[in-house]
Every structure is written in structure tokens, then in C-alpha cells.
Design a protein around this motif. Structure first.
Motif, PDB file in Angstrom:
ATOM      1  N   LEU A 285      36.174  43.483  32.309  1.00  0.00           N
ATOM      2  CA  LEU A 285      35.946  44.431  33.411  1.00  0.00           C
ATOM      3  C   LEU A 285      37.111  44.531  34.404  1.00  0.00           C
ATOM      4  CD1 LEU A 285      32.134  43.791  34.043  1.00  0.00           C
ATOM      5  CD2 LEU A 285      33.211  45.710  32.838  1.00  0.00           C
ATOM      6  N   PRO A 286      37.637  43.411  34.972  1.00  0.00           N
ATOM      7  CA  PRO A 286      38.755  43.573  35.924  1.00  0.00           C
ATOM      8  C   PRO A 286      40.024  44.115  35.267  1.00  0.00           C
ATOM      9  CG  PRO A 286      38.335  41.247  35.474  1.00  0.00           C
ATOM     10  CD  PRO A 286      37.207  42.008  34.873  1.00  0.00           C
TER      11      PRO A 286
ATOM     12  N   THR B 227      43.088  52.434  36.644  1.00  0.00           N
ATOM     13  CA  THR B 227      43.844  52.762  37.857  1.00  0.00           C
ATOM     14  C   THR B 227      45.197  53.368  37.495  1.00  0.00           C
ATOM     15  OG1 THR B 227      42.765  51.000  39.120  1.00  0.00           O
ATOM     16  CG2 THR B 227      44.859  51.831  39.976  1.00  0.00           C
TER      17      THR B 227
ATOM     18  N   ALA C 260      39.620  47.827  34.933  1.00  0.00           N
ATOM     19  CA  ALA C 260      39.854  48.485  36.227  1.00  0.00           C
ATOM     20  C   ALA C 260      41.348  48.713  36.447  1.00  0.00           C
ATOM     21  CB  ALA C 260      39.267  47.634  37.353  1.00  0.00           C
TER      22      ALA C 260
END
Length: 431
Positions: free
Chosen positions: A400-401, A408, A404
Motif C-alpha cells: 500500500l505505501p 503520486t 501510493a
């Protein structure tokens, strides 16, 4: 309507386990056999043969062969030493080393799955022994391969350029900045995770200038390869297809005469593995030629272009909408297949909207390749989790991170196209 049904038919065949090439080929053949199309059956065969008559297509088998030759030429361990020297002092050192290695190997392997598999075998075990969780190790090594999809020579960009009739040279040069941005974004995300979990660096100090120079010297010929590639294409020394031939010769010279680690047996192994990979990819390309003809004959791109131009007045809104679709599609279907099926449809649409196809190509390849790293049908995910014996649940949570960070970068690429386009415009001129 018929084209949509054929696309659903092809996807349905894939779902039940039919090989991708046959799924596309059978769905296309159905169209030519329909009594309502009034088209000779021989046209399907002609389109398949016509797909093979392309000079730029020579780049695909050549760069596949280069990837296999490089793995046996002694370049990978030297790149590993350089990455460890430069990034080993950072918090979460081994993880940062793996990301930097992906960036360095991006100009060599050309394949995200190959890069992820190679790093999992080299770094996966040591990272787990150092205390990194299996889920985090697998997710990081898988997503690190995404850098390979943008830094030249990317196989995905070659296929996109061939199918969309977009300059492969411009695509290669445009991929450099997004590749660097992805590397930095993933390293920042990794540093944040490492600080929270107190992951330690590999080295307890910054490298000295002498150590960096020694590592660069050891891997000098490997680093020089992507430089020669870009310079050669920029100054017209060779076309992207000829660059593939140059790359094969370069790999043989470096591996056999300079590093002296590429044996005759390793060359034979590389040829055998390349034939298998090339046969699979080329079969898909040839049969997708008939599918692309059907899509064009049914005026699907023109219809979609008229529809989207009526719905979206903003290029950014259109790109975000298409990107969401590509990301979702990439979670279900392998990246190469998406490029084959959707490039002939989407390139005319975005061109009609005034979007540069080179800019869109980098966005598309980043998203569909990233889809291969996500559940439920991610090829890279399956490969890495299989090698490291990691559960898909742990992998997904740890992803998940990193996801992200990737999304981005894609959002920045969409909102600020000049970030992608300034380098190819600077080096090769604008349109």
C-alpha cells in the motif's frame, strides 16, 4: 458493438485458461467468419502475415536476447556492488540498494518481471535474514521492477511504439526522467517505512569518494551501455532496431572479452531462453495484428475519440479517467496483452484530444506494468511471492505505501506533461 463483444470473447477465453495468443487469434477469426461482415476469410491470414513485415519489430527479439546475455556476462554482480556502495549507508540499506539496482539494471534487462525475479533470488534471502518482513521484501522487490518498465530500453515501450506508430527513440529518451522520479519516490517511501520500523543500514558511514570511484570503475562498461544507447539514437548512429543489434554485440564483447565471464555454454543457454520468450511474444504480436485490423475496420478509435472529446473538455480529466481504466485492467490482464489490445484503440483517441502519444505512452506503461504487481492477477506478484514463499495477504498489505508513491508519480506526470517531454524535445526537437 461487435468489437466490444470480440474483446469480451478474448478476455473470456483467457479467464478459462486459453493461451493469450490463441484467445486473441480465435476471437479475431470469429469476426471474419460472421456472415454479417462480408469480408474474405483470407483477410485474417493476410493481416497476421502483414504484422510480421515490420523493421521496428526487430528490436523485440534483439532486446530479449540482450537481457539474457547480460545476466550471464558478470554485469549484475558489479552493478550490485555499485548500488551497495552508493546506497548502503541509508536507513533500510538493503532495500535502498535493491531500488538503486533496479534503476541501474533498467537500461539492461528491459523487463520488470525478469528484474524482480533476479533481485528476489539475489537479495530476497539476505533481506529476510536481516529482519525485513517477507511481505515488505516481496512487495519492494516486485515494485522495484517497475523502474525497469520506464528506463530505456523497455520492451513495453518498444511494443507501444511499434503498435501505435510512435517514435521509439523519443519514448526511450522520455522514459529517463519518470524512471528517476519513480526511483526517488520509492526510496523516500522506503526510508519512511525503515525509520518507523528501525531498519538498519548496510554500512555505518557514507562511502568515501575513492570507494565510489572504485565501484564505478568495476561496473564502467555496464553503466556505459544505456549511455551509448541514448547517444546512438539521438545522433542517428542507429535506429532503435539497429540499437538492439548493437546491444547484442556489446553484451558479447563485454561478457566474453572484457569481464571474461560469459562462456560459450552461457551464450547457448541465453539463446535457448530467448527463443522461448521470443516465440511467445511474437506469436501474440502476430495474432493481435488481425485483432487490431478488426478494431480499426470497425472505427472503434474514431468512435471513442468523438465520444471522449464530447465528454471531456480537459486533457487532464481525460488522462485521469483513462489511467483509472488502465490501472483496473492491469490488475486483471498481463501488461503485454493490454499493450497489444489497447494501443491501437487509445493512441488515436488521445492524439485527437491533443495529447502527445509519447507522454501518454509513459503513463500507460507505468500503470499497466504496475497492475502486474497488484492482486488479483499480478505476474510479478506471483513470481516474487513464489520465490520468497510469501503469502499474498502480507504482500498486499505491505504494497500500500509503495503503491501510493507510484500513483503520486503518475499523477505528477499527468498534471505536468513537460516533466516527461522536456528531455525528448530538448534532444530530438519538438514536433
Amino acid at each position: 458493438m461487435i468489437s466490444f463483444l470480440l474483446l469480451c470473447l478474448a478476455l473470456g477465453f483467457m479467464v478459462i485458461g486459453m493461451p493469450v495468443a490463441f484467445a486473441i487469434g480465435v476471437a479475431s477469426l470469429v469476426y471474419f467468419l460472421l456472415p454479417t461482415t462480408f469480408m474474405p476469410d483470407a483477410t485474417a491470414v493476410q493481416r497476421i502475415i502483414a504484422s510480421s513485415q515490420s523493421f521496428p519489430l526487430l528490436a523485440v527479439p534483439l532486446f530479449i536476447l540482450v537481457g539474457h546475455l547480460m545476466n550471464g556476462s558478470g554485469i549484475t554482480p558489479r552493478m550490485m556492488t555499485l548500488a551497495s556502495t552508493v546506497a548502503g549507508w541509508m536507513r533500510g540499506g538493503l532495500v535502498q540498494v535493491s531500488l538503486l539496482l533496479s534503476a541501474l539494471m533498467g537500461g539492461i534487462s528491459g523487463s520488470a518481471v525478469a528484474d524482480a525475479a533476479m533481485q528476489s533470488r539475489i537479495l530476497g534471502g539476505p533481506m529476510i535474514k536481516e529482519g525485513y518482513s517477507k511481505g515488505f521484501t516481496a512487495a519492494l522487490l516486485s515494485v522495484g521492477g517497475l523502474i525497469t518498465a520506464t528506463i530505456p530500453p523497455s520492451l513495453g515501450l518498444i511494443l507501444y511504439g511499434f503498435l501505435g506508430e510512435v517514435s521509439i527513440g523519443r519514448l526511450f529518451i522520455a522514459g529517463i526522467v519518470p524512471g528517476v522520479m519513480l526511483t526517488i519516490a520509492l526510496m523516500i517511501a522506503t526510508a519512511w517505512i525503515a525509520r518507523r520500523r528501525d531498519y538498519k543500514p548496510v554500512h555505518d558511514r557514507l562511502p568515501t569518494f575513492r570507494e565510489v570511484i572504485a565501484a564505478v570503475k568495476a561496473s564502467f562498461w555496464a553503466i556505459l551501455f544505456p549511455v551509448w544507447l541514448i547517444v546512438g539514437i539521438r545522433f542517428g548512429i542507429f535506429t532503435p532496431s539497429e540499437a538492439g543489434a548493437f546491444a547484442v554485440a556489446y553484451a558479447l564483447v563485454v561478457g566474453m572479452l572484457i569481464y571474461r565471464e560469459l562462456s560459450f555454454a552461457a551464450v547457448i543457454d541465453a539463446l535457448l531462453m530467448s527463443v522461448r520468450d521470443i516465440g511467445m511474444i511474437m506469436f501474440i504480436i502476430l495474432l493481435s495484428g488481425a485483432f487490431g485490423y478488426v478494431i480499426t475496420f470497425e472505427r472503434v478509435p474514431q468512435t471513442l475519440a468523438e465520444l471522449t472529446l464530447g465528454l471531456f473538455s480537459s486533457k487532464v480529466a481525460l488522462l485521469f479517467t483513462i489511467s483509472a481504466f488502465l490501472l483496473f485492467f492491469g490488475m486483471l490482464v498481463e501488461a503485454t496483452v493490454i499493450v497489444m489490445l489497447l494501443t491501437p484503440i487509445l493512441v488515436p483517441v488521445i492524439t485527437a484530444a491533443g495529447i502527445d502519444p509519447v507522454h501518454f505512452g509513459l503513463i500507460m506503461m507505468t500503470l499497466v506494468t504496475f497492475g502486474g504487481m497488484t492482486p488479483p492477477v499480478g505476474v510479478s506478484m506471483f513470481t516474487v511471492c513464489g520465490i520468497l514463499n510469501c503469502s499474498y495477504k502480507d504482500y498486499t498489505v505491505e504494497l500500500l505505501p509503495l503503491a501510493a508513491a507510484v500513483l503520486t508519480v503518475v499523477a505528477i506526470m499527468i498534471c505536468f506533461p513537460d516533466i516527461v517531454m522536456f528531455l525528448p524535445n530538448l534532444m530530438m526537437g519538438g514536433h
